[in-house]
Design a protein around this motif. Structure first.
Motif, PDB file in Angstrom:
ATOM      1  N   LYS A   3     -36.954 -30.569   9.474  1.00 54.53           N
ATOM      2  CA  LYS A   3     -38.208 -29.867   9.735  1.00 54.53           C
ATOM      3  C   LYS A   3     -39.365 -30.840   9.646  1.00 54.53           C
ATOM      4  N   LYS A   4     -40.284 -30.704  10.573  1.00 56.23           N
ATOM      5  CA  LYS A   4     -41.476 -31.539  10.543  1.00 56.23           C
ATOM      6  C   LYS A   4     -42.601 -30.767   9.880  1.00 56.23           C
ATOM      7  N   ARG A   5     -43.456 -31.522   9.219  1.00 57.42           N
ATOM      8  CA  ARG A   5     -44.600 -30.903   8.560  1.00 57.42           C
ATOM      9  C   ARG A   5     -45.796 -31.824   8.740  1.00 57.42           C
ATOM     10  N   ILE A   6     -46.880 -31.266   9.258  1.00 56.44           N
ATOM     11  CA  ILE A   6     -48.123 -32.017   9.439  1.00 56.44           C
ATOM     12  C   ILE A   6     -49.246 -31.220   8.802  1.00 56.44           C
ATOM     13  N   ARG A   7     -50.082 -31.927   8.073  1.00 62.72           N
ATOM     14  CA  ARG A   7     -51.250 -31.292   7.461  1.00 62.72           C
ATOM     15  C   ARG A   7     -52.479 -32.066   7.912  1.00 62.72           C
ATOM     16  N   ILE A   8     -53.485 -31.330   8.389  1.00 59.26           N
ATOM     17  CA  ILE A   8     -54.724 -31.936   8.859  1.00 59.26           C
ATOM     18  C   ILE A   8     -55.874 -31.355   8.053  1.00 59.26           C
ATOM     19  N   ASP A   9     -56.620 -32.223   7.390  1.00 55.22           N
ATOM     20  CA  ASP A   9     -57.811 -31.821   6.642  1.00 55.22           C
ATOM     21  C   ASP A   9     -59.022 -32.345   7.396  1.00 55.22           C
ATOM     22  N   MET A  10     -59.984 -31.457   7.674  1.00 55.90           N
ATOM     23  CA  MET A  10     -61.164 -31.829   8.453  1.00 55.90           C
ATOM     24  C   MET A  10     -62.423 -31.322   7.779  1.00 55.90           C
ATOM     25  N   GLU A  11     -63.525 -31.942   8.155  1.00 58.95           N
ATOM     26  CA  GLU A  11     -64.834 -31.489   7.699  1.00 58.95           C
ATOM     27  C   GLU A  11     -65.789 -31.631   8.870  1.00 58.95           C
ATOM     28  N   ASP A  12     -66.572 -30.566   9.140  1.00 58.41           N
ATOM     29  CA  ASP A  12     -67.512 -30.656  10.251  1.00 58.41           C
ATOM     30  C   ASP A  12     -68.847 -31.208   9.777  1.00 58.41           C
ATOM     31  N   SER A  13     -69.779 -31.349  10.706  1.00 57.90           N
ATOM     32  CA  SER A  13     -71.074 -31.952  10.383  1.00 57.90           C
ATOM     33  C   SER A  13     -71.901 -31.101   9.428  1.00 57.90           C
ATOM     34  N   GLY A  15     -70.567 -29.630   6.829  1.00 64.48           N
ATOM     35  CA  GLY A  15     -69.916 -29.707   5.525  1.00 64.48           C
ATOM     36  C   GLY A  15     -68.800 -28.692   5.322  1.00 64.48           C
ATOM     37  N   ALA A  16     -68.524 -27.844   6.321  1.00 61.86           N
ATOM     38  CA  ALA A  16     -67.432 -26.875   6.203  1.00 61.86           C
ATOM     39  C   ALA A  16     -66.105 -27.629   6.291  1.00 61.86           C
ATOM     40  N   ARG A  17     -65.145 -27.239   5.448  1.00 64.13           N
ATOM     41  CA  ARG A  17     -63.846 -27.922   5.414  1.00 64.13           C
ATOM     42  C   ARG A  17     -62.787 -27.026   6.034  1.00 64.13           C
ATOM     43  N   TYR A  18     -61.832 -27.664   6.717  1.00 63.71           N
ATOM     44  CA  TYR A  18     -60.742 -26.969   7.377  1.00 63.71           C
ATOM     45  C   TYR A  18     -59.435 -27.643   6.992  1.00 63.71           C
ATOM     46  N   ASP A  19     -58.451 -26.846   6.602  1.00 68.91           N
ATOM     47  CA  ASP A  19     -57.121 -27.342   6.281  1.00 68.91           C
ATOM     48  C   ASP A  19     -56.132 -26.646   7.213  1.00 68.91           C
ATOM     49  N   ILE A  20     -55.407 -27.426   7.988  1.00 64.03           N
ATOM     50  CA  ILE A  20     -54.461 -26.870   8.942  1.00 64.03           C
ATOM     51  C   ILE A  20     -53.082 -27.447   8.643  1.00 64.03           C
ATOM     52  N   LYS A  21     -52.075 -26.567   8.615  1.00 69.53           N
ATOM     53  CA  LYS A  21     -50.701 -27.002   8.390  1.00 69.53           C
ATOM     54  C   LYS A  21     -49.860 -26.592   9.581  1.00 69.53           C
ATOM     55  N   LYS A  33     -53.236 -29.197  20.938  1.00 61.86           N
ATOM     56  CA  LYS A  33     -54.018 -27.962  20.857  1.00 61.86           C
ATOM     57  C   LYS A  33     -54.932 -27.988  19.625  1.00 61.86           C
ATOM     58  N   ILE A  34     -54.446 -28.554  18.530  1.00 65.26           N
ATOM     59  CA  ILE A  34     -55.274 -28.684  17.327  1.00 65.26           C
ATOM     60  C   ILE A  34     -56.477 -29.573  17.616  1.00 65.26           C
ATOM     61  N   PHE A  35     -56.239 -30.696  18.301  1.00 67.12           N
ATOM     62  CA  PHE A  35     -57.352 -31.583  18.644  1.00 67.12           C
ATOM     63  C   PHE A  35     -58.317 -30.918  19.610  1.00 67.12           C
ATOM     64  N   GLU A  36     -57.806 -30.092  20.513  1.00 67.25           N
ATOM     65  CA  GLU A  36     -58.673 -29.341  21.423  1.00 67.25           C
ATOM     66  C   GLU A  36     -59.537 -28.369  20.633  1.00 67.25           C
ATOM     67  N   MET A  37     -58.943 -27.712  19.633  1.00 69.18           N
ATOM     68  CA  MET A  37     -59.698 -26.800  18.787  1.00 69.18           C
ATOM     69  C   MET A  37     -60.781 -27.561  18.018  1.00 69.18           C
ATOM     70  N   MET A  38     -60.440 -28.762  17.530  1.00 66.93           N
ATOM     71  CA  MET A  38     -61.428 -29.577  16.821  1.00 66.93           C
ATOM     72  C   MET A  38     -62.593 -29.905  17.745  1.00 66.93           C
ATOM     73  N   ASP A  39     -62.290 -30.204  18.987  1.00 69.34           N
ATOM     74  CA  ASP A  39     -63.330 -30.521  19.957  1.00 69.34           C
ATOM     75  C   ASP A  39     -64.222 -29.308  20.199  1.00 69.34           C
ATOM     76  N   LEU A  40     -63.631 -28.132  20.299  1.00 76.54           N
ATOM     77  CA  LEU A  40     -64.410 -26.909  20.484  1.00 76.54           C
ATOM     78  C   LEU A  40     -65.345 -26.651  19.315  1.00 76.54           C
ATOM     79  N   MET A  41     -64.900 -27.033  18.129  1.00 75.48           N
ATOM     80  CA  MET A  41     -65.699 -26.814  16.925  1.00 75.48           C
ATOM     81  C   MET A  41     -66.631 -27.986  16.644  1.00 75.48           C
ATOM     82  N   ASN A  42     -66.662 -28.956  17.571  1.00 77.61           N
ATOM     83  CA  ASN A  42     -67.479 -30.161  17.413  1.00 77.61           C
ATOM     84  C   ASN A  42     -67.098 -30.954  16.179  1.00 77.61           C
ATOM     85  N   ILE A  43     -65.812 -30.979  15.873  1.00 79.40           N
ATOM     86  CA  ILE A  43     -65.298 -31.810  14.795  1.00 79.40           C
ATOM     87  C   ILE A  43     -64.701 -33.033  15.448  1.00 79.40           C
TER      88      ILE A  43
END
Length: 128
Positions: A3-13, A15-21, A33-43
């Motif tokens: 099983k693969k597992r990826i965790r992405i922790d982000m913060e937008d301009s 200061g809101a934090r996002y944790d995606i697993k 698709k995750i990177f596309e979502m980040m782009d939509l959120m301007n992260i």
């Protein structure tokens, strides 16, 4: 296959934090698709906030600063660029970067007569 597992922790301009697993059948398409979502959120990926070393970064700064809403042309960008940075740039270079921004989904591009018009894409304007 394990099983693969990826965790992405982000913060937008703001200061809101996002944790995606992502767990299980993680594919390249799902990660994109995750990177596309980040782009939509301007992260964006870690970048220096005022890095204006490249022409592309300067052009994007002009688009973001002077044309966050409404339509513009490459000539509009040329005029603002030369005023803002007090340095010459060829119209063809600006057109190339605007075309690349359109391909990446950062701006919308439409043919109007003999020229292209552009508009910055914000979160609610995602085209399907």
């Amino acid at each position: 296959m394990a099983k693969k597992r990826i965790r992405i922790d982000m913060e937008d301009s703001d200061g809101a934090r996002y944790d995606i697993k992502l767990e299980g059948n993680v594919t390249r398409e799902k990660v994109l698709k995750i990177f596309e979502m980040m782009d939509l959120m301007n992260i964006e990926e870690e970048q220096e906030p005022t890095n204006m070393d490249s022409i592309g970064a300067k052009i994007w700064h002009i688009v973001d600063k002077f044309f966050p809403i409404g339509k513009f042309t490459s000539t509009n960008i040329l005029e603002k660029y030369e005023d803002e940075y007090n340095e010459p740039v060829k119209l063809s270079i600006i057109s190339t970067y605007l075309s690349r921004f359109s391909t990446k989904g950062r701006i919308d591009r439409a043919r109007t007569g003999r020229e292209w018009t552009y508009q910055a894409i914000k979160v609610g304007q995602k085209q399907q």
